[in-house]
Design an enzyme around this catalytic site. Structure first.
Site, short mmCIF file in Angstrom:
data_model
loop_
_atom_site.label_atom_id
_atom_site.label_comp_id
_atom_site.label_asym_id
_atom_site.label_seq_id
_atom_site.Cartn_x
_atom_site.Cartn_y
_atom_site.Cartn_z
N GLU A 40 0.82 -1.21 0.00
CA GLU A 40 0.00 0.00 0.00
C GLU A 40 0.86 1.26 0.00
OE1 GLU A 40 -3.00 0.26 -0.66
OE2 GLU A 40 -3.76 -1.77 -0.36
N GLN A 45 0.80 6.76 -5.58
CA GLN A 45 1.41 7.52 -6.68
C GLN A 45 2.16 6.66 -7.69
OE1 GLN A 45 0.76 10.78 -6.84
NE2 GLN A 45 -0.22 10.86 -4.84
N TYR A 123 -6.20 5.83 5.30
CA TYR A 123 -6.31 4.88 4.21
C TYR A 123 -5.46 3.63 4.45
CZ TYR A 123 -5.47 2.39 -0.05
OH TYR A 123 -5.33 1.37 -0.94
N ASP A 141 -9.41 5.73 -0.97
CA ASP A 141 -8.41 6.38 -1.82
C ASP A 141 -9.10 7.05 -3.00
OD1 ASP A 141 -9.16 4.30 -3.48
OD2 ASP A 141 -7.13 3.53 -3.79
#
Length: 349
Positions: A40, A45, A123, A141
């Site tokens: 994760e 990105q 998250y 997310d």
């Protein structure tokens, strides 16, 4: 009574769809808390396909949390090289040390306890808790927000934290106790493969299409609403590739700020001019016998763009302020940011 979105109708179709259609991933096939956590953080990105090789290398070198806690900073940054956002892996090491000290080497199974660890926000805590520990917790997310804003035909700004918190509360109200990880991953998977961000969503393949208000009202391409970020600042730099025989000179960045603690080629602000070159070399007490201007390179960070002019410099005397290494050593042992990696090809010609 707090206001939440009504999401009960999506639970069963998303869980069933995920069970039949989810993609195989190394961290899904072996969803230990540590594996989920590493994946994760890496996936923030970065595209899934790009992460797979990094993940495999990382887990091979650091198979346990203890290994992460004990690795040197230099080797850790090298292991992370190319993924960017190096503060994330530094926080992972800090968290790993805390886990060894406070939690007997195992990530806590509590959503709230997970959030107390460095670098773990709502998250990531929700992902680890729900996927690895099967604890009902939201993992919201960008993919989740896109799917739900379209399903609800909601025009609220997804950049607002108030909306994110509202979505988290809404998910908590319906998340199935027996399959919290499947539900969270199912919405994410929908956003990654069906309700995609660029281009028209593949609505005919979506398990919640019948009640998706954006599809019904032909507004899929209008949602979600997202405040535009400020334009990135442009910084111009002249980057030197100083050669002393077969070795190249590098230096270490400050321990603070962007790309902290990584290695780099020496550089100065501004586009390349002969004057800039001479002033830099004089200031560093460096003499040279030949220079060659290289192709310009652009590197984009989240908030700034570097426009770089590269200059290949053959030195005729040592430069004590620099560390000289062979191209092979630079490749194998020194963490060099992607921005500077663009110039490495000249060393391999």
């Amino acid at each position: 009574m707090e206001t939440i979105f009504q999401l009960k109708d999506i639970v069963t179709p998303i869980c069933e769809w995920y069970g039949k259609n989810h993609r195989s991933m190394p961290w899904r096939d072996a969803p230990s808390p540590y594996h989920v956590w590493v994946s994760e953080i890496m996936l923030q990105q970065t595209r899934i396909e790009a992460v797979k090789a990094y993940y495999a290398k990382f887990i091979e070198r650091l198979p346990q949390i203890r290994d992460l806690a004990e690795i040197s900073d230099e080797e850790l940054l090298k292991l992370w090289e190319g993924l960017g956002y190096y503060s994330r892996v530094k926080n992972m090491k800090k968290a790993a040390r805390l886990v060894m000290e406070k939690y007997d080497g195992a990530l806590p199974d509590s959503y709230e306890e997970l959030k107390k660890l460095p670098g773990i926000g709502n998250y990531t805590a929700g992902a680890v808790a729900s996927i690895a520990y099967r604890v009902p917790a939201p993992a919201v997310d960008g993919n989740v927000l896109r799917v739900l804003m379209r399903y609800l035909n909601c025009e609220e700004d997804i950049m607002k934290m108030a909306l994110r918190h509202k979505v988290e509360r809404s998910i908590m109200a319906v998340i199935p106790g027996d399959k919290p990880g499947d539900f969270n991953q199912g919405i994410m998977e929908l956003g990654e493969t069906i309700c995609i961000p660029n281009g028209m969503a593949k609505c005919e393949q979506c398990p919640i299409r019948e009640k998706c208000q954006a599809r019904i009202q032909d507004r899929v391409m209008e949602l979600p609403v997202k405040t535009q970020k400020k334009a990135r600042k442009i910084e111009k730099k002249t980057v030197f590739i100083p050669m002393q025989g077969s070795q190249v000179g590098i230096c270490k960045r400050s321990d603070r700020g962007l790309l902290a603690g990584l290695w780099e080629f020496p550089w100065v602000e501004g586009n390349f001019t002969k004057k800039i070159l001479e002033e830099y070399l004089q200031e560093q007490d460096i003499s040279y016998e030949n220079i060659q201007k290289l192709q310009p390179v652009k590197h984009i960070f989240s908030h700034v763009e570097w426009h770089m002019n590269g200059v290949y410099v053959e030195l005729d005397a040592p430069a004590p302020a620099l560390t000289f290494v062979t191209p092979a050593e630079l490749r194998d042992a020194y963490a060099l940011p992607s921005a500077f990696r663009s110039f490495v090809s000249v060393l391999e010609d």
